[in-house]
Design a protein around this motif. Sequence first.
Motif, PDB file in Angstrom:
ATOM      1  N   GLY A 218      -4.010   6.809  -9.363  1.00 34.92           N
ATOM      2  CA  GLY A 218      -2.881   6.938 -10.280  1.00 34.92           C
ATOM      3  C   GLY A 218      -3.310   6.671 -11.699  1.00 34.92           C
ATOM      4  N   ASP A 219      -2.327   6.509 -12.573  1.00 32.10           N
ATOM      5  CA  ASP A 219      -2.649   6.196 -13.956  1.00 32.10           C
ATOM      6  C   ASP A 219      -2.963   4.697 -14.089  1.00 32.10           C
ATOM      7  OD1 ASP A 219      -0.168   4.928 -13.933  1.00 32.10           O
ATOM      8  OD2 ASP A 219       0.800   6.423 -15.180  1.00 32.10           O
ATOM      9  N   THR A 220      -3.404   4.293 -15.252  1.00 28.49           N
ATOM     10  CA  THR A 220      -3.837   2.922 -15.477  1.00 28.49           C
ATOM     11  C   THR A 220      -2.733   1.916 -15.191  1.00 28.49           C
ATOM     12  OG1 THR A 220      -5.390   3.709 -17.159  1.00 28.49           O
ATOM     13  CG2 THR A 220      -4.832   1.373 -17.218  1.00 28.49           C
ATOM     14  N   VAL A 221      -1.513   2.218 -15.599  1.00 29.65           N
ATOM     15  CA  VAL A 221      -0.392   1.297 -15.392  1.00 29.65           C
ATOM     16  C   VAL A 221      -0.150   1.077 -13.898  1.00 29.65           C
ATOM     17  CG1 VAL A 221       2.096   1.003 -15.753  1.00 29.65           C
ATOM     18  CG2 VAL A 221       0.668   1.894 -17.597  1.00 29.65           C
ATOM     19  N   LYS A 222      -0.190   2.146 -13.116  1.00 33.92           N
ATOM     20  CA  LYS A 222       0.017   2.034 -11.670  1.00 33.92           C
ATOM     21  C   LYS A 222      -1.087   1.201 -11.024  1.00 33.92           C
ATOM     22  CE  LYS A 222       0.327   4.839  -7.478  1.00 33.92           C
ATOM     23  NZ  LYS A 222       0.330   6.219  -6.941  1.00 33.92           N
ATOM     24  N   ILE A 223      -2.337   1.449 -11.415  1.00 32.24           N
ATOM     25  CA  ILE A 223      -3.468   0.714 -10.846  1.00 32.24           C
ATOM     26  C   ILE A 223      -3.351  -0.768 -11.191  1.00 32.24           C
ATOM     27  CG2 ILE A 223      -5.982   0.458 -10.858  1.00 32.24           C
ATOM     28  CD1 ILE A 223      -5.031   3.056  -9.514  1.00 32.24           C
ATOM     29  N   ASP A 224      -3.032  -1.078 -12.454  1.00 31.20           N
ATOM     30  CA  ASP A 224      -2.867  -2.473 -12.872  1.00 31.20           C
ATOM     31  C   ASP A 224      -1.741  -3.158 -12.095  1.00 31.20           C
ATOM     32  OD1 ASP A 224      -4.922  -2.162 -14.716  1.00 31.20           O
ATOM     33  OD2 ASP A 224      -3.572  -1.901 -16.428  1.00 31.20           O
ATOM     34  N   ALA A 225      -0.621  -2.454 -11.890  1.00 32.41           N
ATOM     35  CA  ALA A 225       0.515  -3.013 -11.154  1.00 32.41           C
ATOM     36  C   ALA A 225       0.140  -3.285  -9.698  1.00 32.41           C
ATOM     37  CB  ALA A 225       1.712  -2.070 -11.234  1.00 32.41           C
TER      38      ALA A 225
ATOM     39  N   THR B  34       0.838  -1.209   0.000  1.00 34.38           N
ATOM     40  CA  THR B  34       0.000   0.000   0.000  1.00 34.38           C
ATOM     41  C   THR B  34       0.866   1.249   0.000  1.00 34.38           C
ATOM     42  OG1 THR B  34      -1.715  -1.193   1.221  1.00 34.38           O
ATOM     43  CG2 THR B  34      -1.835   1.221   1.237  1.00 34.38           C
ATOM     44  N   GLU B  35       1.872   1.274   0.861  1.00 31.32           N
ATOM     45  CA  GLU B  35       2.766   2.429   0.948  1.00 31.32           C
ATOM     46  C   GLU B  35       3.551   2.620  -0.347  1.00 31.32           C
ATOM     47  OE1 GLU B  35       6.705   3.732   3.459  1.00 31.32           O
ATOM     48  OE2 GLU B  35       5.144   2.587   4.509  1.00 31.32           O
ATOM     49  N   HIS B  36       4.006   1.520  -0.948  1.00 25.86           N
ATOM     50  CA  HIS B  36       4.762   1.610  -2.195  1.00 25.86           C
ATOM     51  C   HIS B  36       3.951   2.309  -3.291  1.00 25.86           C
ATOM     52  CE1 HIS B  36       7.393   0.591  -5.519  1.00 25.86           C
ATOM     53  NE2 HIS B  36       6.319   0.167  -6.171  1.00 25.86           N
ATOM     54  N   PHE B  37       2.651   2.012  -3.354  1.00 22.09           N
ATOM     55  CA  PHE B  37       1.792   2.610  -4.377  1.00 22.09           C
ATOM     56  C   PHE B  37       1.129   3.899  -3.895  1.00 22.09           C
ATOM     57  CE2 PHE B  37       2.136  -1.752  -5.924  1.00 22.09           C
ATOM     58  CZ  PHE B  37       2.438  -1.519  -7.248  1.00 22.09           C
ATOM     59  N   THR B  38       1.633   4.467  -2.807  1.00 23.80           N
ATOM     60  CA  THR B  38       1.118   5.696  -2.220  1.00 23.80           C
ATOM     61  C   THR B  38      -0.392   5.579  -1.968  1.00 23.80           C
ATOM     62  OG1 THR B  38       2.724   6.774  -3.678  1.00 23.80           O
ATOM     63  CG2 THR B  38       1.399   8.197  -2.299  1.00 23.80           C
ATOM     64  N   GLY B  39      -0.786   4.399  -1.520  1.00 20.32           N
ATOM     65  CA  GLY B  39      -2.194   4.139  -1.231  1.00 20.32           C
ATOM     66  C   GLY B  39      -2.543   4.499   0.195  1.00 20.32           C
ATOM     67  N   LYS B  40      -3.775   4.247   0.529  1.00 20.81           N
ATOM     68  CA  LYS B  40      -4.279   4.561   1.860  1.00 20.81           C
ATOM     69  C   LYS B  40      -5.171   3.412   2.317  1.00 20.81           C
ATOM     70  CE  LYS B  40      -6.818   8.072   4.376  1.00 20.81           C
ATOM     71  NZ  LYS B  40      -7.502   9.345   4.325  1.00 20.81           N
ATOM     72  N   THR B  41      -5.004   2.988   3.545  1.00 20.05           N
ATOM     73  CA  THR B  41      -5.889   1.984   4.118  1.00 20.05           C
ATOM     74  C   THR B  41      -7.155   2.704   4.570  1.00 20.05           C
ATOM     75  OG1 THR B  41      -3.969   0.766   4.905  1.00 20.05           O
ATOM     76  CG2 THR B  41      -6.091   0.182   5.865  1.00 20.05           C
ATOM     77  N   VAL B  42      -8.305   2.296   4.028  1.00 16.73           N
ATOM     78  CA  VAL B  42      -9.562   2.978   4.365  1.00 16.73           C
ATOM     79  C   VAL B  42     -10.470   2.136   5.251  1.00 16.73           C
ATOM     80  CG1 VAL B  42      -9.520   4.518   2.377  1.00 16.73           C
ATOM     81  CG2 VAL B  42     -10.605   2.293   2.155  1.00 16.73           C
ATOM     82  N   ASP B  43     -10.120   0.848   5.435  1.00 19.92           N
ATOM     83  CA  ASP B  43     -10.868  -0.001   6.357  1.00 19.92           C
ATOM     84  C   ASP B  43      -9.962  -1.150   6.770  1.00 19.92           C
ATOM     85  OD1 ASP B  43     -13.476  -0.731   7.666  1.00 19.92           O
ATOM     86  OD2 ASP B  43     -13.157  -2.566   6.487  1.00 19.92           O
TER      87      ASP B  43
ATOM     88  N   MET C 277       0.262  -6.877  -7.604  1.00 26.60           N
ATOM     89  CA  MET C 277       0.967  -7.070  -6.333  1.00 26.60           C
ATOM     90  C   MET C 277       0.029  -7.576  -5.233  1.00 26.60           C
ATOM     91  SD  MET C 277       4.143  -6.675  -6.719  1.00 26.60           S
ATOM     92  CE  MET C 277       4.631  -6.682  -5.003  1.00 26.60           C
ATOM     93  N   PHE C 278      -1.202  -7.073  -5.211  1.00 30.14           N
ATOM     94  CA  PHE C 278      -2.148  -7.527  -4.190  1.00 30.14           C
ATOM     95  C   PHE C 278      -2.701  -8.914  -4.491  1.00 30.14           C
ATOM     96  CE2 PHE C 278      -2.359  -3.029  -2.856  1.00 30.14           C
ATOM     97  CZ  PHE C 278      -2.180  -3.223  -1.487  1.00 30.14           C
ATOM     98  N   SER C 279      -2.437  -9.437  -5.673  1.00 30.81           N
ATOM     99  CA  SER C 279      -2.923 -10.767  -6.044  1.00 30.81           C
ATOM    100  C   SER C 279      -2.288 -11.880  -5.213  1.00 30.81           C
ATOM    101  CB  SER C 279      -2.678 -11.032  -7.530  1.00 30.81           C
ATOM    102  OG  SER C 279      -3.472 -10.173  -8.306  1.00 30.81           O
ATOM    103  N   GLN C 280      -1.189 -11.576  -4.526  1.00 35.76           N
ATOM    104  CA  GLN C 280      -0.594 -12.593  -3.654  1.00 35.76           C
ATOM    105  C   GLN C 280      -1.462 -12.852  -2.428  1.00 35.76           C
ATOM    106  OE1 GLN C 280       3.145 -11.110  -1.711  1.00 35.76           O
ATOM    107  NE2 GLN C 280       2.701  -9.343  -3.005  1.00 35.76           N
TER     108      GLN C 280
END
Length: 180
Positions: A145-152, A124-133, A156-159
């Motif tokens: 972010g852009d489409t490439v960032k969202i897809d990436a 989450t931190e790597h993608f500059t995300g935020k935990t909302v729950d 990563m979260f698929s693990q």
Amino acid sequence: MKSIITTDTPVDIPAKAQGPTHTLSILVNNEPGVLMRICQVFSRRGFNIDSLVVSEGRNANFSRMTIGISGDPQGLDQIIKQVSKLIDVIHCFEHTSDDSVTKEMIMIKIQCSPAERSQALQITEHFTGKTVDLTPVSMIVMITGDTVKIDAAVVMFSQFEIIETVRTGKVVMARGEQAT
């Protein structure tokens, strides 16, 4: 028995099947039926709408549509001209990454035990995300972010076990003094 396909069912679509993508910004009068008439133009020309965001503008009389489409670029100019001629359409522009800023947002709900949580938070931190729950067994992360960032980020979260995703379409704004 039929299998059920949901918006979260992974579907592999070869890039060449989708064709090149384009982002259009359309300013319209805020009236019923406008979206339907615009969608018909795309359908008749064989373009698929990949993402669609519609929101009221600063003036409640107008709405801004941002439409992500894929299809043959040869017909794009004709579509822009046909959409621009529709009643209630003020203007229609194609935007590229050179002349605009384009962003998306995704919320990803993952199953995640307390032992796995630090790894999920690092992603989450790597993608500059935020935990909302956050619960003892799951978490929801929001990433923009852009489409490439969202897809990436999804890769990563698929693990983890992804319970659900909700993704916005593209939103676009022209750079500098140019109108969107």
